[in-house]
Scaffold this motif. Structure first.
Motif, PDB file in Angstrom:
ATOM      1  N   ARG A 138       1.425  13.643 -14.644  1.00 25.01           N
ATOM      2  CA  ARG A 138       0.329  13.853 -15.511  1.00 25.01           C
ATOM      3  C   ARG A 138       0.583  15.086 -15.488  1.00 25.01           C
ATOM      4  NH1 ARG A 138      -4.811  12.055 -12.991  1.00 25.01           N
ATOM      5  NH2 ARG A 138      -4.551  14.047 -11.708  1.00 25.01           N
ATOM      6  N   LEU A 153       2.436   2.208  -3.211  1.00 24.23           N
ATOM      7  CA  LEU A 153       1.314   2.340  -4.115  1.00 24.23           C
ATOM      8  C   LEU A 153       1.154   3.515  -4.700  1.00 24.23           C
ATOM      9  CD1 LEU A 153      -1.028  -0.939  -4.282  1.00 24.23           C
ATOM     10  CD2 LEU A 153       0.334  -0.506  -6.900  1.00 24.23           C
ATOM     11  N   ARG A 154       1.099   4.038  -3.008  1.00 23.91           N
ATOM     12  CA  ARG A 154       0.887   5.271  -3.044  1.00 23.91           C
ATOM     13  C   ARG A 154       1.417   6.225  -3.321  1.00 23.91           C
ATOM     14  NH1 ARG A 154      -1.505   3.143   2.005  1.00 23.91           N
ATOM     15  NH2 ARG A 154      -3.762   3.897   2.771  1.00 23.91           N
ATOM     16  N   LYS A 155       2.553   6.228  -3.333  1.00 25.50           N
ATOM     17  CA  LYS A 155       3.763   6.851  -3.521  1.00 25.50           C
ATOM     18  C   LYS A 155       3.877   7.336  -5.133  1.00 25.50           C
ATOM     19  CE  LYS A 155       9.190   7.256  -3.655  1.00 25.50           C
ATOM     20  NZ  LYS A 155      10.214   6.484  -3.055  1.00 25.50           N
ATOM     21  N   LYS A 156       3.510   5.953  -6.042  1.00 27.39           N
ATOM     22  CA  LYS A 156       3.592   5.545  -7.103  1.00 27.39           C
ATOM     23  C   LYS A 156       2.401   6.122  -7.508  1.00 27.39           C
ATOM     24  CE  LYS A 156       5.035   3.678 -11.604  1.00 27.39           C
ATOM     25  NZ  LYS A 156       6.418   4.515 -11.945  1.00 27.39           N
ATOM     26  N   VAL A 157       1.399   6.485  -6.757  1.00 25.39           N
ATOM     27  CA  VAL A 157       0.525   7.595  -7.379  1.00 25.39           C
ATOM     28  C   VAL A 157       0.083   8.682  -7.160  1.00 25.39           C
ATOM     29  CG1 VAL A 157      -1.805   8.277  -6.660  1.00 25.39           C
ATOM     30  CG2 VAL A 157      -1.455   5.511  -6.943  1.00 25.39           C
ATOM     31  N   ARG A 158       1.474   9.253  -6.007  1.00 25.28           N
ATOM     32  CA  ARG A 158       1.627  10.563  -6.111  1.00 25.28           C
ATOM     33  C   ARG A 158       2.865  10.677  -7.729  1.00 25.28           C
ATOM     34  NH1 ARG A 158       2.608   9.026  -1.704  1.00 25.28           N
ATOM     35  NH2 ARG A 158       4.470   8.269  -0.776  1.00 25.28           N
ATOM     36  N   LEU A 173       2.983   9.893 -10.252  1.00 26.78           N
ATOM     37  CA  LEU A 173       1.970   9.493 -11.619  1.00 26.78           C
ATOM     38  C   LEU A 173       1.014  10.983 -11.396  1.00 26.78           C
ATOM     39  CD1 LEU A 173       1.251   5.560 -12.061  1.00 26.78           C
ATOM     40  CD2 LEU A 173       3.030   7.311 -13.277  1.00 26.78           C
ATOM     41  N   GLU A 174       0.857  11.356 -10.329  1.00 27.23           N
ATOM     42  CA  GLU A 174      -0.176  11.924 -10.534  1.00 27.23           C
ATOM     43  C   GLU A 174       1.138  13.429 -10.820  1.00 27.23           C
ATOM     44  OE1 GLU A 174      -1.960  12.306  -6.590  1.00 27.23           O
ATOM     45  OE2 GLU A 174      -3.853  11.499  -7.642  1.00 27.23           O
ATOM     46  N   ASN A 203       1.132  -1.073  -0.133  1.00 21.19           N
ATOM     47  CA  ASN A 203       0.330   0.286  -0.261  1.00 21.19           C
ATOM     48  C   ASN A 203       1.045   1.315  -0.131  1.00 21.19           C
ATOM     49  OD1 ASN A 203      -1.967  -1.128  -0.015  1.00 21.19           O
ATOM     50  ND2 ASN A 203      -2.763  -0.955   1.832  1.00 21.19           N
TER      51      ASN A 203
END
Length: 99
Positions: free
Chosen positions: A83, A72-77, A79-80, A69
């Motif tokens: 973007r 994944l949170r780090k990866k989401v940050r 990618l955001e 988790n």
């Protein structure tokens, strides 16, 4: 000001409590939240750890789901952020190509 769901708050406090070698700052960084926010949640939950020297117990690695988790949170940050950079670049280049 962000509003976090109660489940996220409880999970964050549980993650902090389950990692005796981690600091509030390091857990907050893993979760992408402000350290003071996590500190307030820990206080509100009544969670505490001994002050002073850390105990000499062997540190247990975080449960696989907790580690996944956090990753994944780090990866989401990341990618955001990417973007947002691409969105800004697209606006810039769209304006540059107009005559």
């Amino acid at each position: 000001m962000k509003n976090y769901p109660p489940e996220f708050k409880a999970d964050a406090v549980a993650l902090y409590e389950s990692r005796p070698d981690a600091t509030i700052r390091s857990v907050a960084a893993d979760l992408g939240i402000n350290p003071e926010t996590l500190r307030n949640w820990v206080r509100a939950a009544g969670a505490s750890r001994p002050r002073g020297r850390r105990t000499q117990e062997p540190a247990q690695p975080p449960a696989p789901l907790e580690a996944e988790n956090a990753a994944l949170r780090k990866k989401v940050r990341e990618l955001e952020e990417e973007r947002e950079i691409l969105r800004k670049d697209a606006k810039y280049f769209a304006g540059e190509t107009r005559w």
